[in-house]
Scaffold this motif. Structure first.
Motif, PDB file in Angstrom:
ATOM      1  N   ALA A 206       2.041   1.804   9.213  1.00 41.90           N
ATOM      2  CA  ALA A 206       1.448   0.272  10.223  1.00 41.90           C
ATOM      3  C   ALA A 206      -0.010   0.445  10.254  1.00 41.90           C
ATOM      4  CB  ALA A 206       2.543   0.038  10.586  1.00 41.90           C
ATOM      5  N   GLN A 207       0.575   1.570  11.237  1.00 40.16           N
ATOM      6  CA  GLN A 207      -0.473   1.197  12.538  1.00 40.16           C
ATOM      7  C   GLN A 207      -2.095   1.526  11.550  1.00 40.16           C
ATOM      8  OE1 GLN A 207       0.325   4.800  15.091  1.00 40.16           O
ATOM      9  NE2 GLN A 207       1.456   3.066  16.373  1.00 40.16           N
ATOM     10  N   LEU A 208      -1.616   1.978  11.274  1.00 36.11           N
ATOM     11  CA  LEU A 208      -3.350   2.660  10.312  1.00 36.11           C
ATOM     12  C   LEU A 208      -3.707   1.034   8.783  1.00 36.11           C
ATOM     13  CD1 LEU A 208      -2.673   6.546   9.273  1.00 36.11           C
ATOM     14  CD2 LEU A 208      -4.633   5.511  10.885  1.00 36.11           C
ATOM     15  N   GLY A 209      -3.433   0.332   9.284  1.00 33.18           N
ATOM     16  CA  GLY A 209      -3.624  -1.170   8.417  1.00 33.18           C
ATOM     17  C   GLY A 209      -3.087  -1.461   7.260  1.00 33.18           C
ATOM     18  N   MET A 210      -2.047  -0.121   6.407  1.00 29.83           N
ATOM     19  CA  MET A 210      -1.750  -0.398   5.194  1.00 29.83           C
ATOM     20  C   MET A 210       0.049  -1.113   5.170  1.00 29.83           C
ATOM     21  SD  MET A 210      -1.757   3.640   4.421  1.00 29.83           S
ATOM     22  CE  MET A 210      -2.404   4.861   5.458  1.00 29.83           C
ATOM     23  N   LYS A 211      -0.003  -1.944   4.413  1.00 31.53           N
ATOM     24  CA  LYS A 211       0.675  -2.797   4.175  1.00 31.53           C
ATOM     25  C   LYS A 211       2.258  -1.667   3.867  1.00 31.53           C
ATOM     26  CE  LYS A 211       2.740  -6.891   1.280  1.00 31.53           C
ATOM     27  NZ  LYS A 211       2.416  -7.950   0.487  1.00 31.53           N
ATOM     28  N   THR A 212       3.177  -1.848   4.930  1.00 33.89           N
ATOM     29  CA  THR A 212       4.266  -1.152   4.126  1.00 33.89           C
ATOM     30  C   THR A 212       5.160  -1.088   4.281  1.00 33.89           C
ATOM     31  OG1 THR A 212       2.624   0.421   6.243  1.00 33.89           O
ATOM     32  CG2 THR A 212       5.272   0.763   5.802  1.00 33.89           C
ATOM     33  N   ALA A 213       5.898  -0.912   3.648  1.00 32.82           N
ATOM     34  CA  ALA A 213       7.868  -1.237   3.501  1.00 32.82           C
ATOM     35  C   ALA A 213       8.707   0.781   3.289  1.00 32.82           C
ATOM     36  CB  ALA A 213       8.061  -1.639   1.701  1.00 32.82           C
ATOM     37  N   ILE A 214       9.666  -0.096   4.075  1.00 31.45           N
ATOM     38  CA  ILE A 214      11.281   1.145   4.165  1.00 31.45           C
ATOM     39  C   ILE A 214      11.689   0.645   3.351  1.00 31.45           C
ATOM     40  CG2 ILE A 214      11.550   0.704   6.638  1.00 31.45           C
ATOM     41  CD1 ILE A 214      11.490   3.577   6.995  1.00 31.45           C
TER      42      ILE A 214
ATOM     43  N   ASP B 233       0.694  -1.352   0.286  1.00 33.16           N
ATOM     44  CA  ASP B 233       0.438   0.104  -0.062  1.00 33.16           C
ATOM     45  C   ASP B 233       0.923   1.742  -0.034  1.00 33.16           C
ATOM     46  OD1 ASP B 233      -2.440  -1.169   0.234  1.00 33.16           O
ATOM     47  OD2 ASP B 233      -2.310  -1.955   2.031  1.00 33.16           O
ATOM     48  N   VAL B 234       1.754   1.364   0.823  1.00 30.45           N
ATOM     49  CA  VAL B 234       3.083   2.719   0.975  1.00 30.45           C
ATOM     50  C   VAL B 234       4.556   1.794   0.679  1.00 30.45           C
ATOM     51  CG1 VAL B 234       3.767   4.228   2.525  1.00 30.45           C
ATOM     52  CG2 VAL B 234       1.237   3.368   2.270  1.00 30.45           C
ATOM     53  N   ALA B 235       4.908   2.403  -0.022  1.00 34.60           N
ATOM     54  CA  ALA B 235       6.796   2.560  -0.135  1.00 34.60           C
ATOM     55  C   ALA B 235       7.475   3.498   0.625  1.00 34.60           C
ATOM     56  CB  ALA B 235       7.195   1.786  -1.393  1.00 34.60           C
ATOM     57  N   VAL B 236       7.866   3.481   1.502  1.00 40.51           N
ATOM     58  CA  VAL B 236       8.822   4.781   1.901  1.00 40.51           C
ATOM     59  C   VAL B 236       9.893   4.782   1.584  1.00 40.51           C
ATOM     60  CG1 VAL B 236       9.201   6.042   4.324  1.00 40.51           C
ATOM     61  CG2 VAL B 236       6.996   4.739   4.156  1.00 40.51           C
ATOM     62  N   ILE B 237      10.701   5.646   0.924  1.00 41.01           N
ATOM     63  CA  ILE B 237      11.988   5.802   1.165  1.00 41.01           C
ATOM     64  C   ILE B 237      12.677   6.098   1.750  1.00 41.01           C
ATOM     65  CG2 ILE B 237      14.194   6.285  -1.154  1.00 41.01           C
ATOM     66  CD1 ILE B 237      11.282   5.583  -3.282  1.00 41.01           C
ATOM     67  N   GLY B 238      14.190   5.826   2.817  1.00 38.67           N
ATOM     68  CA  GLY B 238      14.539   6.846   3.362  1.00 38.67           C
ATOM     69  C   GLY B 238      13.865   6.828   5.406  1.00 38.67           C
ATOM     70  N   SER B 239      15.201   6.375   5.785  1.00 42.37           N
ATOM     71  CA  SER B 239      14.843   5.769   7.409  1.00 42.37           C
ATOM     72  C   SER B 239      14.586   6.519   8.611  1.00 42.37           C
ATOM     73  CB  SER B 239      15.083   4.412   7.691  1.00 42.37           C
ATOM     74  OG  SER B 239      16.630   4.220   7.752  1.00 42.37           O
ATOM     75  N   GLY B 240      14.757   8.039   7.943  1.00 47.06           N
ATOM     76  CA  GLY B 240      15.387   8.965   9.319  1.00 47.06           C
ATOM     77  C   GLY B 240      14.399   9.416   9.316  1.00 47.06           C
ATOM     78  N   PRO B 241      13.525  10.325  10.675  1.00 46.86           N
ATOM     79  CA  PRO B 241      12.986  10.770  11.407  1.00 46.86           C
ATOM     80  C   PRO B 241      11.351  10.030  10.477  1.00 46.86           C
ATOM     81  CG  PRO B 241      14.790  11.937  12.451  1.00 46.86           C
ATOM     82  CD  PRO B 241      15.142  10.874  11.330  1.00 46.86           C
ATOM     83  N   GLY B 242      11.431  11.356   9.467  1.00 44.03           N
ATOM     84  CA  GLY B 242      10.430  11.347   8.558  1.00 44.03           C
ATOM     85  C   GLY B 242       9.614  10.438   8.637  1.00 44.03           C
ATOM     86  N   GLY B 243      10.621   8.963   7.783  1.00 42.70           N
ATOM     87  CA  GLY B 243      10.559   8.423   6.796  1.00 42.70           C
ATOM     88  C   GLY B 243      10.315   7.634   7.924  1.00 42.70           C
ATOM     89  N   TYR B 244      10.888   6.895   8.989  1.00 41.58           N
ATOM     90  CA  TYR B 244      10.351   5.722   9.839  1.00 41.58           C
ATOM     91  C   TYR B 244       8.929   6.202  10.877  1.00 41.58           C
ATOM     92  CZ  TYR B 244      12.586   7.074  14.186  1.00 41.58           C
ATOM     93  OH  TYR B 244      12.381   7.693  15.647  1.00 41.58           O
ATOM     94  N   VAL B 245       9.065   6.748  10.759  1.00 43.21           N
ATOM     95  CA  VAL B 245       7.703   7.009  11.754  1.00 43.21           C
ATOM     96  C   VAL B 245       6.542   7.224  10.730  1.00 43.21           C
ATOM     97  CG1 VAL B 245       6.421   9.188  12.749  1.00 43.21           C
ATOM     98  CG2 VAL B 245       8.849   9.174  13.415  1.00 43.21           C
ATOM     99  N   ALA B 246       7.086   7.727   9.815  1.00 43.06           N
ATOM    100  CA  ALA B 246       5.664   7.616   8.404  1.00 43.06           C
ATOM    101  C   ALA B 246       5.442   5.977   8.499  1.00 43.06           C
ATOM    102  CB  ALA B 246       5.968   8.391   7.015  1.00 43.06           C
ATOM    103  N   ALA B 247       5.588   5.391   8.131  1.00 41.62           N
ATOM    104  CA  ALA B 247       5.936   3.934   8.195  1.00 41.62           C
ATOM    105  C   ALA B 247       5.106   3.224   9.308  1.00 41.62           C
ATOM    106  CB  ALA B 247       7.658   2.869   7.796  1.00 41.62           C
ATOM    107  N   ILE B 248       6.046   3.700  10.529  1.00 46.62           N
ATOM    108  CA  ILE B 248       5.091   3.243  11.008  1.00 46.62           C
ATOM    109  C   ILE B 248       3.387   3.638  11.907  1.00 46.62           C
ATOM    110  CG2 ILE B 248       4.976   3.372  14.102  1.00 46.62           C
ATOM    111  CD1 ILE B 248       7.873   3.412  14.187  1.00 46.62           C
ATOM    112  N   ARG B 249       3.356   5.210  11.504  1.00 47.09           N
ATOM    113  CA  ARG B 249       1.733   5.114  10.965  1.00 47.09           C
ATOM    114  C   ARG B 249       1.022   4.691  10.355  1.00 47.09           C
ATOM    115  NH1 ARG B 249      -1.808   5.987  13.443  1.00 47.09           N
ATOM    116  NH2 ARG B 249      -3.175   8.070  13.803  1.00 47.09           N
TER     117      ARG B 249
END
Length: 466
Positions: free
Chosen positions: A23-31, A5-21
């Motif tokens: 996932a919390q909202l039910g989206m299949k997520t990759a970082i 559902d979502v891919a996040v490119i970059g795992s800094g504070p913006g990226g990893y927080v976006a990925a966590i949120r």
């Protein structure tokens, strides 16, 4: 091919927080992260390691200069072990980065190691030890920034260095010249000043931290000069050359006259630039502006409807907490919610000692915008808590609307200012007046009493302890 559902490119504070949120909202997520550790610049070579060195050097400085006044007598010479200090910093970084890995596992987020590049708007090629391709319904670009430099400066990363190399030096410079009087340069400059280096800061503008309130800049420079840091403001660097183990820096002084300074290390700290190298934005049709920033609308959506961008790669202050807010904002937008960010209420902090923190408008901005305001200031040295801890430098300034008394800006220099600024952010988020803060009970003795006193000063000039 894995689909997300979502891919996040970059795992800094913006990226990893976006990925966590997400996932919390039910989206299949990759970082996707190009380096072997998660956390981006902030956790690996930015916020976290620099604060670790600031704290370690602060302890050393206190032991050398202030312990005796507290009645703490140490026998023999106080020695500083740079290797051990750097090792502690590295351990803090590892622990923090490992924590992000744990959070990815906990939230069932798939982690890919390699360079993520758009094949098209919905397909991303990941090049690492092997090449993988994934499909993503939506993508969030969170690739952050890299240190900037000037064309005439060759960063050899040994003598002419960026903040990344300054975090892992093998020796303490005899003389460190810092080009740029911004946050990063001042913080790292103070670290090495405490450890024994002579430190000279060359700044093109007429004051350090020029984006902050002028009174704050003036106070910080006064305090750092008292700590024996040297400042050359309104000076323009024209050339930097490494000759053996010496760096020769040419610059023009306030009168435009050519000058020269020699040093063993030169830290180039003239800001940061958005990092989009290797992203393949052109393959997805994503637009960037003339400064290399990814263009977005008010929803942080690029011109390609399913691709978003956050953090240092888009306009605005390059701050980890701003990136985090944007990461949550995009995740909740994708989930159909209606989040908001008030960029005026994202605080800025300088982690020198004393610390500097600010939120809202500066006095100069209010004058420029023609907004009628009133100001109240209170010196930290008037606080009992400051006298008890020997942290006497600085002040708190509250700016409020002249007619409505609503707080428009809060600016402070002092011990624990980085923590205290949150009170101002909360107050301004709820559009509090200066009188609202002045009528709140603040524990005594605390540093935050200065906020109440400054609010009282802004409310009919009735500070109680001044």
């Amino acid at each position: 091919m894995s689909t997300y559902d979502v891919a996040v490119i970059g795992s800094g504070p913006g990226g990893y927080v976006a990925a966590i949120r997400c996932a919390q909202l039910g989206m299949k997520t990759a970082i996707i992260e190009k380096y072997n550790t998660l956390g981006g610049t902030c956790l690996n070579v930015g916020c976290i390691p620099s604060k670790a060195l600031l704290d370690s050097s602060h302890h050393y400085d206190d032991a050398v200069k202030h312990f005796e006044a507290h009645g703490i007598e140490l026998s023999g010479d106080i020695k500083m072990n740079l290797e051990k200090m750097i090792a502690r910093k590295d351990a803090v970084v590892k622990q923090t980065c490992d924590g992000i890995t744990f959070l990815m596992d906990k939230n069932k987020i798939d982690v890919y190691t390699g360079v993520g590049s758009f094949k098209d708007a919905t397909h991303i090629t990941i090049t690492g030890e092997s090449t993988t391709e994934i499909e993503a319904k939506n993508t969030i670009i969170a690739t952050g920034s890299k240190p900037s430099s000037f064309p005439f400066i060759k960063l050899d990363k040994e003598r002419v260095i960026t903040s990344t190399e300054a975090l892992k030096l093998k020796e303490i410079p005899k003389h460190l010249v810092v080009i740029g009087g911004g946050v990063i340069g001042l913080e790292l400059g103070q670290v090495y000043k405490r450890l024994g280096s002579d430190v000279t800061v060359i700044e093109y503008m007429d004051r350090i931290v020029p984006g902050m309130d002028k009174a704050v800049s003036k106070e910080l420079q006064k305090v750092l000069k008292k700590q024996k840091m040297k400042f050359l403001t309104s000076h323009k660097v024209t050339n930097v050359e490494t000759i053996g183990n010496e760096v020769v820096i040419n610059y023009e002084d306030k009168k435009g006259q050519p000058q020269e300074i020699k040093t063993d290390y030169c830290l180039v700290s003239v800001g940061r630039r958005p990092y989009t190298d290797g992203l393949g934005l052109e393959n997805a049709g994503v637009k960037v502006n003339e400064r290399g920033m990814v263009e977005t609308n008010d929803h942080l959506q690029t011109n390609v409807s399913n691709i978003y961008a956050i953090g240092d790669v888009v306009k605005g202050a390059m701050l980890a907490h701003k990136a985090e807010e944007e990461g949550v904002f995009v995740a909740e937008t994708l989930a159909g919610q209606k989040p908001h960010i008030n960029y005026n209420l994202i605080p800025g902090v300088v982690y020198t000692w004393p610390e500097v923190a600010a939120v809202g408008k500066t006095e100069e901005q209010l004058k420029e915008e023609g907004i009628a305001y009133k100001a109240g200031s209170f010196p930290m040295r008037a606080l009992g808590r400051s006298r008890a801890s020997m942290d006497l430098d600085g002040f708190v300034k509250v700016l409020a609307d002249k007619n409505t008394d609503e707080i428009l800006g809060v600016h402070m220099v002092g011990a624990r200012a980085a923590d205290m600024i949150a009170e101002a952010v909360v107050a301004m988020e709820y559009r509090a007046s200066a009188e609202d803060i002045s009528r709140m009970s603040h524990a005594h003795p605390t540093f935050t009493e200065a906020i109440k006193e400054a609010a009282l000063a802004a409310t009919d000039n009735r500070a109680l302890h001044m």
